[in-house]
Design an enzyme around this catalytic site. Structure first.
Site, PDB file in Angstrom:
ATOM      1  N   LYS A 155       0.844  -1.203   0.000  1.00 13.30           N
ATOM      2  CA  LYS A 155       0.000   0.000   0.000  1.00 13.30           C
ATOM      3  C   LYS A 155       0.877   1.249   0.000  1.00 13.30           C
ATOM      4  O   LYS A 155       0.623   2.202  -0.744  1.00 13.30           O
ATOM      5  CB  LYS A 155      -0.942  -0.019   1.223  1.00 13.30           C
ATOM      6  CG  LYS A 155      -2.000  -1.121   1.116  1.00 13.30           C
ATOM      7  CD  LYS A 155      -2.820  -1.359   2.391  1.00 13.30           C
ATOM      8  CE  LYS A 155      -3.742  -2.567   2.201  1.00 13.30           C
ATOM      9  NZ  LYS A 155      -4.568  -2.901   3.362  1.00 13.30           N
ATOM     10  N   GLN A 170      -5.110  -1.584   9.599  1.00 12.71           N
ATOM     11  CA  GLN A 170      -4.935  -2.904   8.990  1.00 12.71           C
ATOM     12  C   GLN A 170      -5.513  -3.988   9.891  1.00 12.71           C
ATOM     13  O   GLN A 170      -5.273  -4.006  11.093  1.00 12.71           O
ATOM     14  CB  GLN A 170      -3.434  -3.145   8.724  1.00 12.71           C
ATOM     15  CG  GLN A 170      -3.116  -4.426   7.979  1.00 12.71           C
ATOM     16  CD  GLN A 170      -3.623  -4.448   6.541  1.00 12.71           C
ATOM     17  OE1 GLN A 170      -3.742  -3.419   5.880  1.00 12.71           O
ATOM     18  NE2 GLN A 170      -3.937  -5.628   6.042  1.00 12.71           N
ATOM     19  N   ASP A 179     -11.358   2.260   3.665  1.00 13.85           N
ATOM     20  CA  ASP A 179     -11.681   0.830   3.606  1.00 13.85           C
ATOM     21  C   ASP A 179     -13.175   0.600   3.387  1.00 13.85           C
ATOM     22  O   ASP A 179     -13.591  -0.501   3.040  1.00 13.85           O
ATOM     23  CB  ASP A 179     -11.308   0.157   4.942  1.00 13.85           C
ATOM     24  CG  ASP A 179      -9.987  -0.588   4.886  1.00 13.85           C
ATOM     25  OD1 ASP A 179      -9.656  -1.119   3.815  1.00 13.85           O
ATOM     26  OD2 ASP A 179      -9.312  -0.631   5.926  1.00 13.85           O
TER      27      ASP A 179
HETATM   28  N1  GUN Z   1      -6.857  -7.141   5.978  1.00 14.08           N
HETATM   29  C1  GUN Z   1      -7.126  -7.912   4.886  1.00 14.08           C
HETATM   30  N2  GUN Z   1      -7.755  -7.164   3.948  1.00 14.08           N
HETATM   31  C2  GUN Z   1      -7.888  -5.918   4.452  1.00 14.08           C
HETATM   32  C3  GUN Z   1      -8.447  -4.714   3.945  1.00 14.08           C
HETATM   33  O1  GUN Z   1      -8.981  -4.632   2.830  1.00 14.08           O
HETATM   34  N3  GUN Z   1      -8.376  -3.631   4.767  1.00 14.08           N
HETATM   35  C4  GUN Z   1      -7.814  -3.692   6.001  1.00 14.08           C
HETATM   36  N4  GUN Z   1      -7.793  -2.590   6.725  1.00 14.08           N
HETATM   37  N5  GUN Z   1      -7.290  -4.794   6.505  1.00 14.08           N
HETATM   38  C5  GUN Z   1      -7.328  -5.900   5.728  1.00 14.08           C
END
Ligand code: GUN
Length: 285
Positions: free
Chosen positions: A56, A100, A123
């Site tokens: 990211k 996350q 998200d």
């Molecule tokens: N963990 C696995 N996929 C995601 C996601 O799309 N967003 C977040 N914040 N954590 C994750």
């Protein structure tokens, strides 16, 4: 984009195009002295989370979005994490906040996601954004299903009246995927661990989305001839990364399929960039 003889839905290639488009928009904002910013909070040292977070950050850097990573110890308390989220809510240069997942056991995930300013919720996990998605659609929708919709759209996959089957009912993928496919006029079935005769359902799918997190769970004989197969799984195995779909077997029957890696994963990241840009434009564009 067109599906070639290899039948591959090239998420990596589409994501690159999206990054070029986003870079241009970021440059335009910078001319107005606005620099979009994403802050990621990583609690603990989950190895997979560390890898995803680094993807990211790198993607933000490629398109000119300011990214910062806040690392917090695995014994971080609920109060400490909440106060960090609130600090970011009040920081005007932060357009997107991403906590996350998964979070350590002592943390109440739902409460943390609710504390994020919905306008910064890149998200799309805040109840306000989830509600908007269900009722009328929202810009800030979860990245993986939104990325899948973008991939289908760029390949001109017509969803109208098609049988779509989603395997998996998570808040991150399965449930939002259901709403997005439905809003695009597919007839949608959601299957899960208690579904009886899974194959009966998957064999009917014109569009099959596998999001269960189990390596090679969907075998080739469960795929309908001519189906579009979307594999959300990223499973570490002795053979390296494998999806939820047994790729070679499924590809024989499918009209098109996403590879792992290089399919859904890059689209998820590209969508996070899109959401960050949209959050920035909406708040101060
Ligand atoms: N963990 C696995 N996929 C995601 C996601 O799309 N967003 C977040 N914040 N954590 C994750």
């Amino acid at each position: 984009m067109r599906v070639g003889e290899d039948k591959i839905l090239d998420g990596r290639g589409v994501a690159k195009k999206i990054e070029v488009e986003i870079s241009k928009k970021v440059d335009e904002l910078k001319e107005k002295n606005v620099v979009p910013g994403l802050t990621v909070i990583l609690v603990g040292d989950n190895p997979a989370s560390q890898v995803y977070v680094s993807y990211k950050e790198k993607a933000c850097n490629r398109v000119g979005i300011n990214s910062s990573l806040i690392r917090m110890a695995k014994d971080t308390s609920q109060a400490e994490l909440l106060s960090e989220v609130k600090r970011l809510n009040n920081n005007d240069s932060v357009d997107g906040i991403l906590v996350q997942l998964p979070l350590p056991d002592q943390i109440d995930e739902e409460e943390i996601l609710k504390a994020i300013d919905p306008a910064k919720d890149v998200d799309g996990f805040h109840p306000v954004n989830v509600g908007d998605l269900v009722v009328k659609g929202t810009n800030l929708a979860p990245c993986t299903p939104k990325g899948i919709m973008e991939l289908l759209s760029r390949y001109d996959v017509d969803l109208e009246g098609k049988e779509a089957v989603v395997v998996g009912r998570s808040n991150i993928v399965g449930k939002p995927m259901f709403h997005m496919l439905l809003d695009n006029n597919a007839t949608v079935t959601v299957c899960h661990s208690r579904t009886k005769d899974l194959k009966y359902h998957t064999k009917r799918a014109d569009i099959l989305v596998a999001a269960v997190g189990r390596p090679n769970f969907i075998s080739g004989d469960m795929v309908k001839e001519g189906a579009i197969v979307i594999d959300v799984g990223i499973n570490r195995s002795d053979d390296g990364l494998v999806g939820d779909v047994e790729f070679e077997g499924a590809k024989k029957r499918a009209a098109a399929i996403t590879p792992v890696p290089g399919g859904v994963g890059p689209m998820t990241i590209a969508t996070l960039l899109m959401n960050t840009l949209e959050a920035c434009e909406e708040r101060r564009g």
